[in-house]
Write an enzyme that holds these catalytic residues in place. Structure first.
Site, PDB file in Angstrom:
ATOM      1  N   GLN A 101       0.695  -1.218   0.384  1.00  0.00           N
ATOM      2  CA  GLN A 101      -0.341   0.054   0.225  1.00  0.00           C
ATOM      3  C   GLN A 101       0.778   1.443  -0.058  1.00  0.00           C
ATOM      4  O   GLN A 101       1.811   1.260   0.561  1.00  0.00           O
ATOM      5  CB  GLN A 101      -1.080   0.117   1.345  1.00  0.00           C
ATOM      6  CG  GLN A 101      -0.215  -0.158   2.755  1.00  0.00           C
ATOM      7  CD  GLN A 101      -1.265  -0.415   3.179  1.00  0.00           C
ATOM      8  OE1 GLN A 101      -1.770   0.763   4.321  1.00  0.00           O
ATOM      9  NE2 GLN A 101      -1.522  -1.167   3.960  1.00  0.00           N
ATOM     10  N   HIS A 103       0.200   5.425   0.671  1.00  0.00           N
ATOM     11  CA  HIS A 103      -0.760   6.212   1.123  1.00  0.00           C
ATOM     12  C   HIS A 103      -0.535   7.878   0.314  1.00  0.00           C
ATOM     13  O   HIS A 103       0.393   8.136   0.221  1.00  0.00           O
ATOM     14  CB  HIS A 103      -0.487   7.099   2.606  1.00  0.00           C
ATOM     15  CG  HIS A 103      -0.605   5.391   3.705  1.00  0.00           C
ATOM     16  ND1 HIS A 103      -1.785   5.084   3.391  1.00  0.00           N
ATOM     17  CD2 HIS A 103      -0.118   4.819   4.806  1.00  0.00           C
ATOM     18  CE1 HIS A 103      -1.911   3.949   4.429  1.00  0.00           C
ATOM     19  NE2 HIS A 103      -0.586   3.810   4.765  1.00  0.00           N
ATOM     20  N   GLU A 138       2.252   8.061   8.974  1.00  0.00           N
ATOM     21  CA  GLU A 138       2.250   7.275   9.928  1.00  0.00           C
ATOM     22  C   GLU A 138       3.559   6.808  10.545  1.00  0.00           C
ATOM     23  O   GLU A 138       4.830   6.274   9.864  1.00  0.00           O
ATOM     24  CB  GLU A 138       1.533   5.659  10.148  1.00  0.00           C
ATOM     25  CG  GLU A 138       1.979   4.941   9.378  1.00  0.00           C
ATOM     26  CD  GLU A 138       0.932   3.687   8.136  1.00  0.00           C
ATOM     27  OE1 GLU A 138      -0.516   3.939   7.756  1.00  0.00           O
ATOM     28  OE2 GLU A 138       1.414   2.714   7.992  1.00  0.00           O
ATOM     29  N   HIS A 268       4.876   0.331   1.167  1.00  0.00           N
ATOM     30  CA  HIS A 268       4.996  -0.561   2.166  1.00  0.00           C
ATOM     31  C   HIS A 268       3.860  -2.015   2.540  1.00  0.00           C
ATOM     32  O   HIS A 268       3.096  -1.575   2.354  1.00  0.00           O
ATOM     33  CB  HIS A 268       5.190   0.642   4.209  1.00  0.00           C
ATOM     34  CG  HIS A 268       3.827   1.229   3.690  1.00  0.00           C
ATOM     35  ND1 HIS A 268       3.503   2.333   3.451  1.00  0.00           N
ATOM     36  CD2 HIS A 268       3.031   0.480   5.176  1.00  0.00           C
ATOM     37  CE1 HIS A 268       2.614   2.358   3.172  1.00  0.00           C
ATOM     38  NE2 HIS A 268       2.231   1.524   4.679  1.00  0.00           N
ATOM     39  N   ARG A 287      -4.075   0.790  -2.239  1.00  0.00           N
ATOM     40  CA  ARG A 287      -3.497  -1.215  -2.517  1.00  0.00           C
ATOM     41  C   ARG A 287      -2.731  -1.352  -4.284  1.00  0.00           C
ATOM     42  O   ARG A 287      -3.906  -1.098  -5.234  1.00  0.00           O
ATOM     43  CB  ARG A 287      -4.985  -2.099  -2.152  1.00  0.00           C
ATOM     44  CG  ARG A 287      -4.845  -1.672  -0.681  1.00  0.00           C
ATOM     45  CD  ARG A 287      -6.553  -2.721  -0.001  1.00  0.00           C
ATOM     46  NE  ARG A 287      -6.550  -2.217   1.085  1.00  0.00           N
ATOM     47  CZ  ARG A 287      -7.387  -1.362   1.528  1.00  0.00           C
ATOM     48  NH1 ARG A 287      -7.700  -0.659   0.828  1.00  0.00           N
ATOM     49  NH2 ARG A 287      -7.575  -1.133   2.729  1.00  0.00           N
TER      50      ARG A 287
END
Length: 404
Positions: A101, A103, A138, A268, A287
């Site tokens: 995935q 972001h 994140e 990642h 994804r």
């Protein structure tokens, strides 16, 4: 107006299929005789699964409290900047690898969300890419030995992979001196029958090598064999092109207390282990494979950072008061570890809503007008501007989420 400024917090459990069966139930001290997968424990105010705050007036939704009493709960400066609690705190137990995935940036998320709204794609549609207008940087801190994929390998390392894996030798010229975009587009848009033809013999070989004990977790073949080794080849169906990523990305090994930050555009995937994860309050995930969920290759490639990186595994910066800070280059969240031995103390004043989760041991937290005993598996919320002292009868390891 709340007289108390420190409250117990109850998180929300997510039973995703990739989760383990023992770690989170044991940590929470609950029975799992139904043998459900316990993948994530959420602590925050995300509208889809808000935590509840244990107040003298009963259990109240943190999301609702932040909306109705934002001055007290998150502070006016955080509310002006974000309009909400800007982070989501989690405990994860990864038994099976997660999807490849990426972001999006905040600007890309806003544009993508508004485009899907204008196109009439329902918010709960399985084909929806953007669930909100926010970015989703994140950070994860390992609670055990933890393995993940993180970013493309540097050009020299990836060239070596393409040379050493016989099936990948046709890709050497496409990659050239380091054309990550050309290589990724070629593999992601390759006809499925060609993917099957290229990867099936490779997977069969890795399964044999793993069975003989010739592979370690530091090698991509180990993970590929874990993915496909449980079922016979006739049950594989179409081979998942996410297998390419296992070979092209860095395999990162972290020990307990070590952290990795993942910014926008860095591809990642988590592979195995337990961690504490802290992210911006978003659910935007693009994804690219290793998942039964929606895969949108053009959208993924549009937002991927195509460069080789050397992963930065952070050990944290030790501060006074038994606190270890993991620096993150974002305004939405900060994370620290509080590790105290018997009779040590930690003093602080909350600059925002702080959430502290106890991983091991127990602690007493004394605020200006209230004290709480917090044990393993329990979580506490501390309102903005509250001064507090943490002490421990026999040692404690906890993690704290805050807005820097």
């Amino acid at each position: 107006m709340f007289r108390d400024k420190i409250f117990k917090l109850k998180g929300r459990i997510q039973h995703y299929a990739w989760g383990g069966y023992e770690y989170i139930p044991t940590w929470l001290g609950i029975d799992n005789s139904e043998h459900k997968p316990y993948a994530e424990y959420w602590m925050g105010a995300h509208p889809s699964a808000p935590s509840v705050v244990c107040t003298p007036n009963g259990e109240l939704s943190l999301n609702q409290l932040v909306q109705d009493h934002h001055e007290e709960f998150i502070g006016s400066h955080v509310h002006r900047a974000f309009g909400e609690l800007p982070y989501l705190f989690k405990i994860l137990d990864v038994k099976d690898m997660l999807s490849i995935q990426v972001h999006p940036t905040k600007e890309a998320a806003k544009a993508g969300f508004e485009a899907e709204e204008a196109a009439g794609v329902k918010l709960d549609s399985s084909f929806r890419n953007y669930k909100d207008r926010n970015h989703k940087p994140e950070v994860m801190v390992a609670l055990s030995e933890f393995w993940l994929l993180h970013g493309f390998q540097t050009p020299d390392k990836l060239q070596q992979v393409l040379k050493n894996v016989p099936e990948f030798q046709p890709l050497i010229n496409i990659f050239g001196e380091g054309d990550f975009k050309a290589l990724s587009e070629h593999c992601m848009y390759m006809e499925q029958q060609d993917v099957n033809a290229m990867l099936t013999p490779l997977i069969q070989r890795t399964i044999e090598q793993k069975q003989k004990g010739d592979l370690t977790k530091a090698e991509p073949g180990w993970w590929v064999a874990k993915l496909y080794g449980e079922k016979p080849v006739e049950e594989w169906g179409n081979v998942d092109r996410g297998v390419f990523s296992i070979y092209f990305f860095n395999i990162v090994h972290t020990n307990a207390g070590e952290a990795v930050f993942q910014g926008a555009g860095v591809p990642h995937a988590y592979l195995e282990g337990q961690n504490v994860e802290l992210m911006a309050n978003s659910d935007n995930v693009l994804r690219g494979g290793l998942t039964p969920k929606h895969v949108d290759v053009p959208e993924l490639l549009k937002h991927t950072v195509f460069e080789g990186i050397v992963p930065n595994v952070m050990k944290g910066e030790k501060k006074e008061n038994g606190e270890i800070i993991y620096p993150c280059p974002v305004a939405d969240f900060g994370i620290s570890k509080i590790a105290l031995e018997q009779n040590e103390t930690h003093r602080s004043t909350a600059g925002s809503l702080e959430i502290i989760v106890v991983i091991e041991g127990e602690m007493d937290i004394q605020g200006t007008s209230k004290s709480l005993h917090v044990a393993k598996g329990e979580t506490v919320a501390i309102l903005t501007n509250e001064s507090y002292t943490i002490s421990t009868p026999a040692g404690v390891t906890a993690y704290k989420a805050f807005v820097p």
